[in-house]
Design an enzyme around this catalytic site. Structure first.
Site, PDB file in Angstrom:
ATOM      1  N   LYS A   2       0.847  -1.207   0.000  1.00  0.00           N
ATOM      2  CA  LYS A   2       0.000   0.000   0.000  1.00  0.00           C
ATOM      3  C   LYS A   2       0.881   1.255   0.000  1.00  0.00           C
ATOM      4  O   LYS A   2       0.639   2.184  -0.765  1.00  0.00           O
ATOM      5  CB  LYS A   2      -0.941   0.008   1.215  1.00  0.00           C
ATOM      6  N   VAL A   3       1.906   1.242   0.826  1.00  0.00           N
ATOM      7  CA  VAL A   3       2.822   2.397   0.893  1.00  0.00           C
ATOM      8  C   VAL A   3       3.507   2.603  -0.465  1.00  0.00           C
ATOM      9  O   VAL A   3       3.568   3.717  -0.993  1.00  0.00           O
ATOM     10  CB  VAL A   3       3.881   2.195   2.009  1.00  0.00           C
TER      11      VAL A   3
ATOM     12  N   GLU B 102      -5.452   6.435  -9.028  1.00  0.00           N
ATOM     13  CA  GLU B 102      -6.333   7.370  -8.319  1.00  0.00           C
ATOM     14  C   GLU B 102      -6.303   7.084  -6.815  1.00  0.00           C
ATOM     15  O   GLU B 102      -6.076   7.967  -6.024  1.00  0.00           O
ATOM     16  CB  GLU B 102      -7.758   7.239  -8.880  1.00  0.00           C
TER      17      GLU B 102
ATOM     18  N   ARG C 249     -14.463 -24.527  -1.313  1.00  0.00           N
ATOM     19  CA  ARG C 249     -15.033 -24.328  -2.641  1.00  0.00           C
ATOM     20  C   ARG C 249     -14.044 -24.723  -3.750  1.00  0.00           C
ATOM     21  O   ARG C 249     -14.420 -25.298  -4.754  1.00  0.00           O
ATOM     22  CB  ARG C 249     -15.437 -22.855  -2.785  1.00  0.00           C
TER      23      ARG C 249
ATOM     24  N   ASP D  68      -4.886 -14.850  -3.453  1.00  0.00           N
ATOM     25  CA  ASP D  68      -5.367 -13.537  -3.021  1.00  0.00           C
ATOM     26  C   ASP D  68      -5.541 -13.420  -1.511  1.00  0.00           C
ATOM     27  O   ASP D  68      -6.388 -12.680  -1.033  1.00  0.00           O
ATOM     28  CB  ASP D  68      -6.680 -13.197  -3.735  1.00  0.00           C
TER      29      ASP D  68
ATOM     30  N   ARG E  31      -4.146 -11.691 -15.638  1.00  0.00           N
ATOM     31  CA  ARG E  31      -5.460 -12.058 -16.194  1.00  0.00           C
ATOM     32  C   ARG E  31      -6.175 -10.774 -16.600  1.00  0.00           C
ATOM     33  O   ARG E  31      -6.501  -9.942 -15.749  1.00  0.00           O
ATOM     34  CB  ARG E  31      -6.283 -12.830 -15.155  1.00  0.00           C
TER      35      ARG E  31
ATOM     36  N   GLU F 163      -2.320 -10.711  -4.819  1.00  0.00           N
ATOM     37  CA  GLU F 163      -3.070 -10.395  -6.039  1.00  0.00           C
ATOM     38  C   GLU F 163      -3.327  -8.887  -6.097  1.00  0.00           C
ATOM     39  O   GLU F 163      -3.816  -8.304  -5.139  1.00  0.00           O
ATOM     40  CB  GLU F 163      -4.411 -11.134  -6.069  1.00  0.00           C
TER      41      GLU F 163
HETATM   42  P1  0O2 Z   1     -13.083 -11.634  -2.419  1.00  0.00           P
HETATM   43  O1  0O2 Z   1     -11.997 -11.427  -1.448  1.00  0.00           O
HETATM   44  O2  0O2 Z   1     -14.411 -11.851  -1.795  1.00  0.00           O
HETATM   45  O3  0O2 Z   1     -13.087 -10.590  -3.494  1.00  0.00           O
HETATM   46  P2  0O2 Z   1     -12.555 -17.297  -8.897  1.00  0.00           P
HETATM   47  O4  0O2 Z   1     -12.301 -16.940  -7.470  1.00  0.00           O
HETATM   48  O5  0O2 Z   1     -12.979 -18.700  -9.098  1.00  0.00           O
HETATM   49  O6  0O2 Z   1     -13.514 -16.331  -9.586  1.00  0.00           O
HETATM   50  P3  0O2 Z   1      -9.671 -17.066  -9.423  1.00  0.00           P
HETATM   51  O7  0O2 Z   1      -8.964 -17.842 -10.476  1.00  0.00           O
HETATM   52  O8  0O2 Z   1      -9.364 -17.333  -7.996  1.00  0.00           O
HETATM   53  O9  0O2 Z   1     -11.229 -17.172  -9.733  1.00  0.00           O
HETATM   54  O10 0O2 Z   1      -9.269 -15.610  -9.628  1.00  0.00           O
HETATM   55  P4  0O2 Z   1      -9.812 -14.429 -10.467  1.00  0.00           P
HETATM   56  O11 0O2 Z   1     -11.057 -14.760 -11.201  1.00  0.00           O
HETATM   57  O12 0O2 Z   1      -8.681 -13.858 -11.233  1.00  0.00           O
HETATM   58  O13 0O2 Z   1     -10.140 -13.438  -9.300  1.00  0.00           O
HETATM   59  C1  0O2 Z   1     -11.023 -13.700  -8.271  1.00  0.00           C
HETATM   60  C2  0O2 Z   1     -11.331 -12.385  -7.607  1.00  0.00           C
HETATM   61  O14 0O2 Z   1     -11.709 -11.441  -8.607  1.00  0.00           O
HETATM   62  C3  0O2 Z   1     -12.515 -12.488  -6.689  1.00  0.00           C
HETATM   63  O15 0O2 Z   1     -12.066 -12.780  -5.412  1.00  0.00           O
HETATM   64  C4  0O2 Z   1     -13.105 -11.094  -6.763  1.00  0.00           C
HETATM   65  O16 0O2 Z   1     -12.382 -10.198  -5.946  1.00  0.00           O
HETATM   66  C5  0O2 Z   1     -12.864 -10.733  -8.207  1.00  0.00           C
HETATM   67  N1  0O2 Z   1     -13.960 -11.169  -9.065  1.00  0.00           N
HETATM   68  C6  0O2 Z   1     -13.902 -12.140  -9.992  1.00  0.00           C
HETATM   69  N2  0O2 Z   1     -15.075 -12.285 -10.622  1.00  0.00           N
HETATM   70  C7  0O2 Z   1     -15.907 -11.393 -10.071  1.00  0.00           C
HETATM   71  C8  0O2 Z   1     -17.293 -11.054 -10.304  1.00  0.00           C
HETATM   72  O17 0O2 Z   1     -17.990 -11.632 -11.141  1.00  0.00           O
HETATM   73  N3  0O2 Z   1     -17.805 -10.071  -9.530  1.00  0.00           N
HETATM   74  C9  0O2 Z   1     -17.078  -9.423  -8.591  1.00  0.00           C
HETATM   75  N4  0O2 Z   1     -17.675  -8.463  -7.891  1.00  0.00           N
HETATM   76  N5  0O2 Z   1     -15.780  -9.726  -8.341  1.00  0.00           N
HETATM   77  C10 0O2 Z   1     -15.207 -10.696  -9.068  1.00  0.00           C
HETATM   78  P5  0O2 Z   1     -12.910 -13.713  -4.428  1.00  0.00           P
HETATM   79  O18 0O2 Z   1     -12.203 -14.999  -4.247  1.00  0.00           O
HETATM   80  O19 0O2 Z   1     -14.325 -13.727  -4.825  1.00  0.00           O
HETATM   81  O20 0O2 Z   1     -12.699 -13.027  -3.049  1.00  0.00           O
HETATM   82  P1  0O2 Z   2     -15.195  -4.999   3.039  1.00  0.00           P
HETATM   83  O1  0O2 Z   2     -16.241  -5.762   3.744  1.00  0.00           O
HETATM   84  O2  0O2 Z   2     -14.396  -5.879   2.101  1.00  0.00           O
HETATM   85  O3  0O2 Z   2     -15.687  -3.761   2.373  1.00  0.00           O
HETATM   86  P2  0O2 Z   2      -5.737   2.647   5.194  1.00  0.00           P
HETATM   87  O4  0O2 Z   2      -6.122   3.233   6.519  1.00  0.00           O
HETATM   88  O5  0O2 Z   2      -6.478   3.235   4.051  1.00  0.00           O
HETATM   89  O6  0O2 Z   2      -4.270   2.565   4.968  1.00  0.00           O
HETATM   90  P3  0O2 Z   2      -7.405   0.286   5.574  1.00  0.00           P
HETATM   91  O7  0O2 Z   2      -8.222   0.926   6.639  1.00  0.00           O
HETATM   92  O8  0O2 Z   2      -6.936  -1.115   5.850  1.00  0.00           O
HETATM   93  O9  0O2 Z   2      -6.118   1.111   5.238  1.00  0.00           O
HETATM   94  O10 0O2 Z   2      -8.292   0.297   4.319  1.00  0.00           O
HETATM   95  P4  0O2 Z   2      -8.026   0.301   2.756  1.00  0.00           P
HETATM   96  O11 0O2 Z   2      -6.711  -0.281   2.421  1.00  0.00           O
HETATM   97  O12 0O2 Z   2      -8.295   1.681   2.271  1.00  0.00           O
HETATM   98  O13 0O2 Z   2      -9.188  -0.597   2.252  1.00  0.00           O
HETATM   99  C1  0O2 Z   2      -9.557  -1.864   2.760  1.00  0.00           C
HETATM  100  C2  0O2 Z   2     -10.713  -2.327   1.866  1.00  0.00           C
HETATM  101  O14 0O2 Z   2     -10.163  -2.590   0.613  1.00  0.00           O
HETATM  102  C3  0O2 Z   2     -11.381  -3.590   2.243  1.00  0.00           C
HETATM  103  O15 0O2 Z   2     -12.541  -3.312   2.911  1.00  0.00           O
HETATM  104  C4  0O2 Z   2     -11.754  -4.234   0.917  1.00  0.00           C
HETATM  105  O16 0O2 Z   2     -13.083  -3.980   0.561  1.00  0.00           O
HETATM  106  C5  0O2 Z   2     -10.948  -3.539  -0.099  1.00  0.00           C
HETATM  107  N1  0O2 Z   2      -9.997  -4.358  -0.870  1.00  0.00           N
HETATM  108  C6  0O2 Z   2      -8.796  -3.904  -1.290  1.00  0.00           C
HETATM  109  N2  0O2 Z   2      -8.171  -4.799  -2.023  1.00  0.00           N
HETATM  110  C7  0O2 Z   2      -8.932  -5.861  -2.088  1.00  0.00           C
HETATM  111  C8  0O2 Z   2      -8.800  -7.121  -2.745  1.00  0.00           C
HETATM  112  O17 0O2 Z   2      -7.824  -7.436  -3.413  1.00  0.00           O
HETATM  113  N3  0O2 Z   2      -9.814  -7.973  -2.615  1.00  0.00           N
HETATM  114  C9  0O2 Z   2     -10.875  -7.642  -1.884  1.00  0.00           C
HETATM  115  N4  0O2 Z   2     -11.820  -8.547  -1.762  1.00  0.00           N
HETATM  116  N5  0O2 Z   2     -11.044  -6.466  -1.263  1.00  0.00           N
HETATM  117  C10 0O2 Z   2     -10.088  -5.571  -1.357  1.00  0.00           C
HETATM  118  P5  0O2 Z   2     -12.849  -3.912   4.313  1.00  0.00           P
HETATM  119  O18 0O2 Z   2     -12.860  -2.757   5.230  1.00  0.00           O
HETATM  120  O19 0O2 Z   2     -11.887  -5.011   4.651  1.00  0.00           O
HETATM  121  O20 0O2 Z   2     -14.262  -4.503   4.210  1.00  0.00           O
END
Ligand code: 0O2
Ligand code: 0O2
Length: 220
Positions: free
Chosen positions: A20-21, A40, A58, A72, A105, A139
């Site tokens: 992040k930094v 951004e 899963r 991830d 990807r 990721e």
């Molecule tokens: P999280 O933390 O809930 O976001 P898969 O997980 O089977 O789809 P793979 O190969 O693990 O596939 O990786 P892929 O497709 O490159 O990336 C998966 C992540 O991409 C998901 O994480 C989502 O963050 C995002 N993503 C992929 N498809 C969608 C979609 O249709 N809608 C949304 N909103 N996000 C998507 P996870 O595992 O769901 O975890």
């Molecule tokens: P939820 O339920 O997922 O919305 P900072 O104070 O800004 O340095 P902080 O407080 O850790 O740091 O927050 P940051 O980094 O701004 O944002 C954290 C949020 O980023 C998470 O929300 C996620 O929604 C989102 N996020 C960032 N990268 C990813 C990613 O790769 N996959 C997924 N699934 N989410 C991501 P919360 O608060 O955990 O809750």
């Protein structure tokens, strides 16, 4: 069995914090050069333990394969104004010597059936621990603000419906994805104009003539 999840996740938390930094630092450098930043804002998170466990079931991931097969656990997101910025960011990441890109990807061009768009990069990142270096996977998702808006909404609806959306909602989400796509295209068309206006605005800002915008603190 992983008994101490906090211990297991510590290097991932460190990686997310460091990345992040570093990524926010890239934005700062563009601003310092009075240039349009392709970044951004940046967010990051360590996947919650419950989500890791659910995904292990899963995806049939065995615990001894977790570090390699779940890419991830450490997740970073880079939000961009324009689609073109996504590819600029990807290029910048490819040039870095502090991470190794393992996979890319491109769901920006190859849109997922759900309507999801983003550029995903899987990296190997070395974390320095007191016990030595540990190379972990992370990721990075690179997307526009419009793509992020759609994905965030769809993701929260997914929680409610577990992916089984009612037909009407599914159709609306498809239309919303198309609208986000159109918005990105429209913004790209007037990109140079917008960039020029933003550079002008930030120059005036830094010379103290115009007060700070409401959101700039959040983004910096
Ligand atoms: P999280 O933390 O809930 O976001 P898969 O997980 O089977 O789809 P793979 O190969 O693990 O596939 O990786 P892929 O497709 O490159 O990336 C998966 C992540 O991409 C998901 O994480 C989502 O963050 C995002 N993503 C992929 N498809 C969608 C979609 O249709 N809608 C949304 N909103 N996000 C998507 P996870 O595992 O769901 O975890
Ligand atoms: P939820 O339920 O997922 O919305 P900072 O104070 O800004 O340095 P902080 O407080 O850790 O740091 O927050 P940051 O980094 O701004 O944002 C954290 C949020 O980023 C998470 O929300 C996620 O929604 C989102 N996020 C960032 N990268 C990813 C990613 O790769 N996959 C997924 N699934 N989410 C991501 P919360 O608060 O955990 O809750």
């Amino acid at each position: 069995m992983i008994e101490d999840w906090q211990h297991f996740l510590l290097p991932y938390q460190q990686a997310v914090n460091e990345l992040k930094v570093k990524l926010r630092g890239m934005r700062k450098q563009f601003q310092d050069q009075k240039q349009h930043s392709p970044i951004e804002f940046v967010t990051g998170r360590v996947k919650p333990v419950d989500s890791i466990k659910e995904k292990m079931v899963r995806r049939h991931v065995q615990e001894d394969r977790l570090e390699r097969d779940m890419q991830d656990i450490a997740g970073l997101r880079i939000m961009c104004q324009f689609v073109e910025d996504i590819y600029k960011v990807v290029d910048l990441l490819r040039q870095r010597s502090d991470m190794t890109i393992l996979e890319e990807r491109d769901y920006v061009t190859n849109v997922k059936p759900s309507g999801y768009r983003s550029y995903h990069i899987v990296i190997e990142y070395p974390v320095q621990l007191v016990t030595g270096e540990k190379r972990i996977l992370a990721e990075i998702q690179v997307r526009t603000l419009a793509m992020n808006f759609w994905a965030t909404i769809e993701h929260s609806l997914n929680y409610k419906y577990q992916g089984a959306f009612p037909e009407e909602l599914s159709a609306r989400l498809q239309r919303a994805a198309a609208a986000a796509f159109k918005l990105d295209n429209e913004m790209s068309e007037i990109r140079e104009e917008i960039k020029e206006a933003q550079t002008l605005f930030s120059n005036r800002n830094s010379s103290g003539q115009v007060s700070d915008s409401a959101t700039s603190k959040e983004r910096d």
